[in-house]
Scaffold this active site. Structure first.
Site, PDB file in Angstrom:
ATOM      1  N   ALA A  18      32.305  -7.559  32.246  1.00  0.00           N
ATOM      2  CA  ALA A  18      32.146  -6.316  33.005  1.00  0.00           C
ATOM      3  C   ALA A  18      33.000  -5.205  32.424  1.00  0.00           C
ATOM      4  O   ALA A  18      32.558  -4.055  32.318  1.00  0.00           O
ATOM      5  CB  ALA A  18      32.492  -6.549  34.472  1.00  0.00           C
ATOM      6  N   ARG A 111      28.571 -17.923  25.759  1.00  0.00           N
ATOM      7  CA  ARG A 111      29.337 -16.866  26.432  1.00  0.00           C
ATOM      8  C   ARG A 111      30.245 -16.129  25.436  1.00  0.00           C
ATOM      9  O   ARG A 111      30.364 -14.905  25.474  1.00  0.00           O
ATOM     10  CB  ARG A 111      30.162 -17.495  27.556  1.00  0.00           C
ATOM     11  N   TYR A 218      20.216 -26.674  28.040  1.00  0.00           N
ATOM     12  CA  TYR A 218      19.411 -25.806  27.187  1.00  0.00           C
ATOM     13  C   TYR A 218      20.090 -25.678  25.827  1.00  0.00           C
ATOM     14  O   TYR A 218      21.292 -25.910  25.684  1.00  0.00           O
ATOM     15  CB  TYR A 218      19.176 -24.429  27.820  1.00  0.00           C
ATOM     16  N   ASP A 295      32.672  -8.975  38.618  1.00  0.00           N
ATOM     17  CA  ASP A 295      33.139  -9.973  39.575  1.00  0.00           C
ATOM     18  C   ASP A 295      34.226  -9.446  40.497  1.00  0.00           C
ATOM     19  O   ASP A 295      34.429  -9.997  41.586  1.00  0.00           O
ATOM     20  CB  ASP A 295      33.672 -11.206  38.834  1.00  0.00           C
TER      21      ASP A 295
END
Length: 419
Positions: A18, A111, A218, A295
């Protein structure tokens, strides 16, 4: 003030997804942006992350989607199975009509790779990045905001973005609340894909749903890695223990699952587990010249795979609102920051609250047993494959609180400001 460390248009507190996205968005508007991060070096822990079209559209806006596609994977399907029987319940094709409908692909990416893409974009755009700074307090004084750090530094700015995460200190300025214990924990793992890896599922996102547990698999990094996440209800975490010695809880949670699920548990790194928290939605994210983002504003459980996606949406909506109110064709109107933050808050709060609440409900539906499980499976199968009605509110263009694909007056694919 003699101890002011830096003066800037915008100060961003926190160097996660963010914070980096918010910094990049406002830098592209033309702001002088400084970002401070508590860690001594920038980096992101964790494993894979799913980027639905509502997030990949934002990367496309910023000219970063191709970088994500170079390192990520575009899965062919999202498949749900019953973890006890192995039966397929429903599937969604993620290419073709899906991608056309939502204007961008569904991408799974490590990530740390997405974090690096955003970090490099901030560096190239000219964001000032400062490590080893713990901001403890923010105050608005007239037309300036000040951030006070643990080592005595003071940072001044026209506006401050608080992107300090789930356990945000700065959220205390607008809300007297704390993280909510979900009773569920996650173990994660990424392992190299080898000839022994079952080939059948290497093109899809697979979710096995079991009573009080689920498992997701995945591929990552162009199919070189297999990402596995096991989530289950933990008696020790319910008691408040974030970490736990041994794997007996993990093994017990999956003891009734099909062999494919039990085999997948071998892929997990069991040295650390990830306790799952969120917070109740709040309506106000703004205090004077400070606004929460990501968040810090709306932490959510991961069942909709939307935490990072909503952070990117936040940044894009803030970019639009700030361009309209602060970064005008006539120049920068620093006096409009409070109005811009209020506009951003109003545009986003209802949408992110819906995502937070739906994530909780979605998780509950995944983890039911007994008769509820039978009914859930019937409902999933009755949905049919490739039914868009359940996706449109979350991934769709033109929904309330969803950023425009390209801001008004900006040519598609252009960078908004030269580095």
């Amino acid at each position: 003030m003699s101890n002011v460390k830096a003066s800037t248009d915008v100060l961003v507190v926190g160097g996660g997804m963010a914070g980096l996205a918010g910094a990049l968005a406002l830098r592209e508007n033309g702001a002088d942006v400084t970002l401070v991060e508590v860690a001594p070096a920038f980096g992101e822990v964790g494993a894979g992350l799913q980027m639905a079209p509502n997030a990949s559209r934002v990367l496309k806006r910023w000219g970063l989607l191709e970088k994500a596609l170079e390192i990520g994977v575009q899965p062919k399907h999202l498949v749900f199975r019953d973890a006890i029987t192995g039966e397929e319940l429903t599937r969604q094709t993620l290419g073709g009509e899906f991608e056309e409908r939502y204007g961008a692909p569904y991408v799974v990416i490590h990530r740390s790779d997405l974090h690096r893409i955003l970090l490099e974009a901030c560096q190239e755009a000219g964001v000032t990045l400062v490590n080893d700074v713990l901001v403890q307090k923010v105050e608005t004084d007239g037309d300036r905001a000040r951030a006070y750090a643990a080592k005595g530094e003071v940072f001044e700015a026209d506006a401050i973005l608080a992107a300090d995460g789930l356990k945000s200190t700065l959220r205390g300025t607008v809300a007297n609340d704390g993280p909510v214990n979900s009773a569920y924990v996650a173990y994660r793992g990424t392992v190299p894909i080898t000839e022994e890896t079952p080939a059948a599922d290497l093109e899809d996102v697979i979710v096995y749903l079991g009573p009080d547990c689920h498992l997701v698999q995945y591929p990552l990094r162009k199919g070189q890695l297999l990402n596995t996440v096991a989530v289950f209800k933990s008696p020790s975490f319910e008691r408040g223990e974030e970490q736990y010695g041994g794997v007996d809880e993990l093994e017990a949670a999956y003891k009734d699952c099909v062999p494919a699920v039990q085999e997948a548990l071998k892929n997990l790194a069991t040295g650390i587990r990830w306790p799952m928290y969120d917070r109740d939605p709040i309506e106000n994210w703004v205090s004077g010249r400070m606004a929460l983002i990501g968040d810090a504003a709306h932490p959510m459980l991961q069942y909709l795979a939307q935490g990072a996606c909503q952070a990117l949406e936040d940044a894009a909506v803030l970019q639009d609102v700030a361009r309209e109110k602060v970064f005008t064709p006539e120049g920068i109107d620093a006096g409009a920051w409070e109005a811009a933050f209020r506009g951003f808050n109003e545009a986003r709060a209802a949408r992110t609250a819906r995502v937070q609440r739906t994530a909780r409900i979605w998780g509950e539906s995944w983890h039911v047993g007994g008769v509820a499980r039978i009914l859930r499976n019937m409902l999933f199968k009755s949905r049919g494959d490739n039914n868009f009605q359940y996706n449109d509110w979350l991934y769709g263009r033109g929904e309330p609180g969803v950023p425009a694909e390209v801001p008004a007056g900006v040519p598609a694919g252009s960078r908004l400001v030269e580095a």
